[in-house]
Scaffold this motif. Structure first.
Motif, PDB file in Angstrom:
ATOM      1  N   ASN A 139       6.417   8.221  -3.680  1.00  0.00           N
ATOM      2  CA  ASN A 139       7.194   7.519  -4.694  1.00  0.00           C
ATOM      3  C   ASN A 139       6.505   6.196  -5.061  1.00  0.00           C
ATOM      4  O   ASN A 139       6.150   5.415  -4.174  1.00  0.00           O
ATOM      5  CB  ASN A 139       8.600   7.271  -4.136  1.00  0.00           C
ATOM      6  N   LYS A 140       6.326   5.974  -6.373  1.00  0.00           N
ATOM      7  CA  LYS A 140       5.504   4.851  -6.827  1.00  0.00           C
ATOM      8  C   LYS A 140       6.015   3.497  -6.317  1.00  0.00           C
ATOM      9  O   LYS A 140       5.259   2.677  -5.801  1.00  0.00           O
ATOM     10  CB  LYS A 140       5.480   4.861  -8.360  1.00  0.00           C
ATOM     11  N   LYS A 141       7.347   3.319  -6.414  1.00  0.00           N
ATOM     12  CA  LYS A 141       7.917   2.004  -6.069  1.00  0.00           C
ATOM     13  C   LYS A 141       7.767   1.736  -4.561  1.00  0.00           C
ATOM     14  O   LYS A 141       7.300   0.677  -4.155  1.00  0.00           O
ATOM     15  CB  LYS A 141       9.399   2.004  -6.475  1.00  0.00           C
ATOM     16  N   THR A 142       8.146   2.724  -3.750  1.00  0.00           N
ATOM     17  CA  THR A 142       8.066   2.497  -2.291  1.00  0.00           C
ATOM     18  C   THR A 142       6.613   2.418  -1.831  1.00  0.00           C
ATOM     19  O   THR A 142       6.288   1.711  -0.885  1.00  0.00           O
ATOM     20  CB  THR A 142       8.820   3.593  -1.497  1.00  0.00           C
ATOM     21  N   ARG A 143       5.748   3.106  -2.566  1.00  0.00           N
ATOM     22  CA  ARG A 143       4.317   3.038  -2.214  1.00  0.00           C
ATOM     23  C   ARG A 143       3.777   1.620  -2.457  1.00  0.00           C
ATOM     24  O   ARG A 143       3.057   1.066  -1.646  1.00  0.00           O
ATOM     25  CB  ARG A 143       3.542   4.069  -3.034  1.00  0.00           C
ATOM     26  N   ILE A 144       4.168   1.046  -3.585  1.00  0.00           N
ATOM     27  CA  ILE A 144       3.727  -0.325  -3.885  1.00  0.00           C
ATOM     28  C   ILE A 144       4.237  -1.280  -2.802  1.00  0.00           C
ATOM     29  O   ILE A 144       3.519  -2.162  -2.331  1.00  0.00           O
ATOM     30  CB  ILE A 144       4.199  -0.751  -5.299  1.00  0.00           C
ATOM     31  N   ARG A 148       1.988  -3.536  -0.295  1.00  0.00           N
ATOM     32  CA  ARG A 148       2.213  -4.989  -0.156  1.00  0.00           C
ATOM     33  C   ARG A 148       2.346  -5.345   1.325  1.00  0.00           C
ATOM     34  O   ARG A 148       1.822  -6.350   1.790  1.00  0.00           O
ATOM     35  CB  ARG A 148       3.489  -5.352  -0.915  1.00  0.00           C
ATOM     36  N   GLU A 149       3.050  -4.486   2.055  1.00  0.00           N
ATOM     37  CA  GLU A 149       3.231  -4.716   3.508  1.00  0.00           C
ATOM     38  C   GLU A 149       1.866  -4.717   4.211  1.00  0.00           C
ATOM     39  O   GLU A 149       1.586  -5.554   5.059  1.00  0.00           O
ATOM     40  CB  GLU A 149       4.129  -3.606   4.076  1.00  0.00           C
ATOM     41  N   ILE A 150       1.002  -3.783   3.798  1.00  0.00           N
ATOM     42  CA  ILE A 150      -0.342  -3.704   4.391  1.00  0.00           C
ATOM     43  C   ILE A 150      -1.116  -4.976   4.070  1.00  0.00           C
ATOM     44  O   ILE A 150      -1.768  -5.559   4.931  1.00  0.00           O
ATOM     45  CB  ILE A 150      -1.097  -2.460   3.852  1.00  0.00           C
ATOM     46  N   LEU A 173      -6.304   0.850  -1.582  1.00  0.00           N
ATOM     47  CA  LEU A 173      -6.494  -0.142  -0.515  1.00  0.00           C
ATOM     48  C   LEU A 173      -7.601  -1.132  -0.881  1.00  0.00           C
ATOM     49  O   LEU A 173      -7.512  -2.316  -0.565  1.00  0.00           O
ATOM     50  CB  LEU A 173      -6.827   0.559   0.810  1.00  0.00           C
ATOM     51  N   SER A 174      -8.631  -0.625  -1.565  1.00  0.00           N
ATOM     52  CA  SER A 174      -9.761  -1.500  -1.897  1.00  0.00           C
ATOM     53  C   SER A 174      -9.308  -2.660  -2.796  1.00  0.00           C
ATOM     54  O   SER A 174      -9.908  -3.716  -2.820  1.00  0.00           O
ATOM     55  CB  SER A 174     -10.883  -0.715  -2.580  1.00  0.00           C
ATOM     56  N   GLU A 175      -8.213  -2.407  -3.532  1.00  0.00           N
ATOM     57  CA  GLU A 175      -7.735  -3.460  -4.437  1.00  0.00           C
ATOM     58  C   GLU A 175      -6.971  -4.567  -3.704  1.00  0.00           C
ATOM     59  O   GLU A 175      -6.740  -5.632  -4.247  1.00  0.00           O
ATOM     60  CB  GLU A 175      -6.850  -2.831  -5.523  1.00  0.00           C
ATOM     61  N   ILE A 176      -6.566  -4.306  -2.455  1.00  0.00           N
ATOM     62  CA  ILE A 176      -5.753  -5.331  -1.759  1.00  0.00           C
ATOM     63  C   ILE A 176      -6.387  -5.880  -0.482  1.00  0.00           C
ATOM     64  O   ILE A 176      -5.933  -6.863   0.065  1.00  0.00           O
ATOM     65  CB  ILE A 176      -4.345  -4.771  -1.396  1.00  0.00           C
TER      66      ILE A 176
END
Ligand code: SAM
Length: 274
Positions: A139-144, A148-150, A173-176
């Motif tokens: 799910n897009k929202k929970t994935r975001i 964020r948690e990561i 992941l590379s983006e964060i």
């Protein structure tokens, strides 16, 4: 007397990783509840164990839990196994375990292989504190939210991922992650076991050619080495001196120390008038 529910870990690749105790329990129980009975049959045949099997998987968990609880109430001993590794860890098990506990049935874990623990211990990344996220939500929202948690976690993070989804997950992941270490553990306990301890760009390039089961271990965000943390490690007297040397008067020093330490200023004041 009620029976016992044994949660039995099975190998994650190498059949030598089954424990003697697991083999004994599988031989002794009345019934084995298996995620995929065909898969478990292969394991049982290998160890020459013959036992009645009942299927217990994600899509029949609720109904099958009731049946298993009834059998346990009637005194049967049951072993719960998944296809590989530890039941309940990204595998079915939770439902029947919770119900068994509610009914006062004895629940006994039989330890053994668990992919995430073995990926973590050989990763070379901090093992003192970690969070296990299992598979990231689709799910897009929970994935975001998870991403964020990561991004914000100061603890090591462990993620399971299906091989065909790994490329996309690495990209996200590379983006964060910026400079954080990442380890990809692949095919643990099997012939092609591999730990890739490179940066995320390397992993993204290499992933096209990688097959098999995979786990990511991600270094936690570096703890912010802020001045408050350093000051709070000083004794109260040293903390006082630090501000005194900067020219603050007593009243302001007490206020500042209280703020740094997140305590009431009277508490600090009392310490200095004694
Ligand atoms: N219950 C299992 C355990 O105790 O680890 C996990 C089951 S989960 C459905 C399957 C996922 O675990 C895979 O997609 C992979 O991420 C990880 N996994 C399982 N076996 C593995 C292995 N031998 N090497 C690397 N990862 C593995």
């Amino acid at each position: 007397m009620k029976g016992t529910l044994y949660i039995v870990a099975t190998p994650i690749g190498n059949l030598e990783d089954i424990t003697l105790r697991a083999l004994r329990i599988l031989k002794e129980v009345d019934l084995i509840a298996a995620e995929d009975t065909r898969q478990t049959l292969k394991l049982l045949n290998h160890f020459e164990i013959s036992k009645p099997l009942i299927s217990y998987h994600r899509h029949n968990e609720e109904v099958k839990s009731e049946i298993l609880i009834q059998k346990l109430e009637n005194g049967e001993n049951i072993a719960l196994v998944s296809d590989a590794g530890t039941p309940g860890i990204c595998d079915p098990g939770e439902d029947v375990i919770k119900k068994a506990i509610e009914e006062g049935i004895n629940v006994v874990p039989i330890p053994g292989a668990c992919a995430m623990v073995n990926a973590l211990i050989a990763s070379g990344i901090d093992t003192k504190e970690f969070i296990f996220l299992g598979f990231l939500p689709l799910n897009k929202k929970t994935r975001i939210e998870k991403l964020r948690e990561i991004k914000e976690s100061e603890k090591t993070i462990i993620i399971y991922e299906a091989p065909h989804k790994m490329k996309n997950t690495l990209k996200e992941l590379s983006e964060i992650l910026q400079e954080r270490k990442i380890v990809l553990a692949r095919e643990l306990t099997k012939i092609h076991e591999e730990f890739i301890r490179e940066d995320i760009n390397f992993l993204m390039e290499k992933i096209e050619n990688l097959k098999g089961e995979m786990i990511l271990i991600i270094e936690g965000k570096k703890k912010e080495n802020n001045i408050e943390n350093e000051l709070n490690n000083l004794s109260l007297e040293e903390h006082y001196k630090y501000y005194e040397e900067q020219g603050f008067d007593k009243k302001d020093i007490i206020k500042k120390i209280a703020k740094d330490r997140n305590v009431n200023k009277n508490e600090i004041y009392m310490k200095f008038i004694k």
